[in-house]
Design an enzyme around this catalytic site. Structure first.
Site, short mmCIF file in Angstrom:
data_model
loop_
_atom_site.label_atom_id
_atom_site.label_comp_id
_atom_site.label_asym_id
_atom_site.label_seq_id
_atom_site.Cartn_x
_atom_site.Cartn_y
_atom_site.Cartn_z
CB SER A 79 -0.87 -0.02 1.27
OG SER A 79 -1.49 1.24 1.50
CE1 TYR A 93 -5.29 -1.84 4.72
CE2 TYR A 93 -3.90 0.08 4.31
CZ TYR A 93 -4.62 -1.00 3.84
OH TYR A 93 -4.67 -1.24 2.49
C1 GCO Z 1 -7.09 5.05 4.06
C2 GCO Z 1 -7.31 4.04 2.97
C3 GCO Z 1 -6.00 3.43 2.49
C4 GCO Z 1 -6.22 2.60 1.25
C5 GCO Z 1 -5.01 2.04 0.55
C6 GCO Z 1 -4.01 3.04 0.11
O1 GCO Z 1 -7.85 5.11 4.99
O2 GCO Z 1 -6.15 5.83 3.93
O3 GCO Z 1 -8.24 3.05 3.33
O4 GCO Z 1 -5.31 2.82 3.49
O5 GCO Z 1 -7.11 1.58 1.50
O6 GCO Z 1 -4.37 1.03 1.30
O7 GCO Z 1 -2.91 2.38 -0.47
#
Ligand code: GCO
Ligand code: CA
Length: 256
Positions: free
Chosen positions: A147, A160
């Protein structure tokens, strides 16, 4: 000659988390490049629906329902797929979840859930597939779905971002260990794409206004724009590309 570099005919590809979103788009793209694809998700009904979608496009996808967070289930599933369909030559470790909360208030269970899927789950899948690739001695392709959060932070998505940052180093470490076995381990790092995972952002006009100013390309990504990078990293074209993260982000990580 050049086309053969991108031809996946005869390869078997497992794409985790492919009942929707990025995973499903990538499974379709790999199939269109010639691979036989195995779809994965936890919910057999959603998986069957995804397979039906691909069938409409003339793609006969296999289905393997299992939970990536359970290392024993992952190993059993990979053994079962290989017994039934042959060696997995391509793994796209895509399964991932998003949970949003300010860090100061984040419940422990939320933190664990995200790390269990996005980091542990990727490792279990890479391990189960990779150890069999090593044993066969014929190499293989492993693609982690990273990501822009492998590189950048953002409020309310700490687990995340932590998981995606960790995938960057997992990708490099597996390259360091497995390159000598003819295995390439690379990451595709998407920017902002409209999927189930980004619903909250897609439905927020303020976010889209911010994003289109922030991203040099000036727009959201389209899912089919992730296919080229993935096919490249799954194909002979990338046989000497290893431990690399390929950002597909409209320039986001290149610019402030
Ligand atoms: C957020 C998004 C991101 C995307 C993606 C970007 O809240 O910023 O959900 O995390 O999903 O992973 O690359
Ligand atoms: Ca998804």
């Amino acid at each position: 000659m050049t086309r053969a570099l991108f031809d996946l005919t005869g390869r078997l590809a497992l794409v985790t988390g492919s009942s929707q979103g990025i995973g499903l788009a990538l499974a379709k793209g790999l199939a269109e490049a010639g691979a036989r694809v195995v779809l994965n998700g936890r919910d057999p009904a959603k998986l069957a629906a995804a397979a039906a979608t691909l069938a409409e496009a003339g793609i006969a996808a296999e289905q393997a329902p299992f939970d990536v967070t359970d290392p024993i289930a992952v190993d059993d599933a990979v053994a079962g797929i290989e017994a039934r369909l042959g060696p997995i030559g391509i793994l796209v470790a895509n399964a991932g979840v998003m949970r949003r909360s300010p860090s100061a208030e984040m419940p422990p269970a939320m933190w664990r859930e995200v790390l269990a899927t996005n980091l542990d789950g990727v490792f279990w899948c890479c391990q189960a597939v990779g150890r069999r690739m090593i044993a066969r001695g014929r190499g293989g392709k492993i693609i982690t779905i990273c990501s822009v959060m492998s590189e950048l932070g953002r409020p309310t998505i700490a687990p995340y971002a932590a998981s995606k940052g960790a995938l960057r180093m997992l990708t490099r470490t597996l390259c360091a260990e497995w390159a000598r076995h003819g295995i390439q381990v690379n990451g595709v790092a998407p920017g902002y794409f409209a999927t189930e995972l980004t619903n909250a952002l897609v439905n927020d006009p303020e976010f889209t206004a911010w994003l289109t100013r922030r991203v040099p390309a000036g727009r959201w990504g389209r899912l089919e724009e992730l296919v080229g990078a993935t096919v490249f990293l799954a194909a002979p074209a990338s046989d000497f590309v290893n431990g690399h993260l390929l950002y597909v982000d409209g320039g986001m990580t290149a610019a402030l």
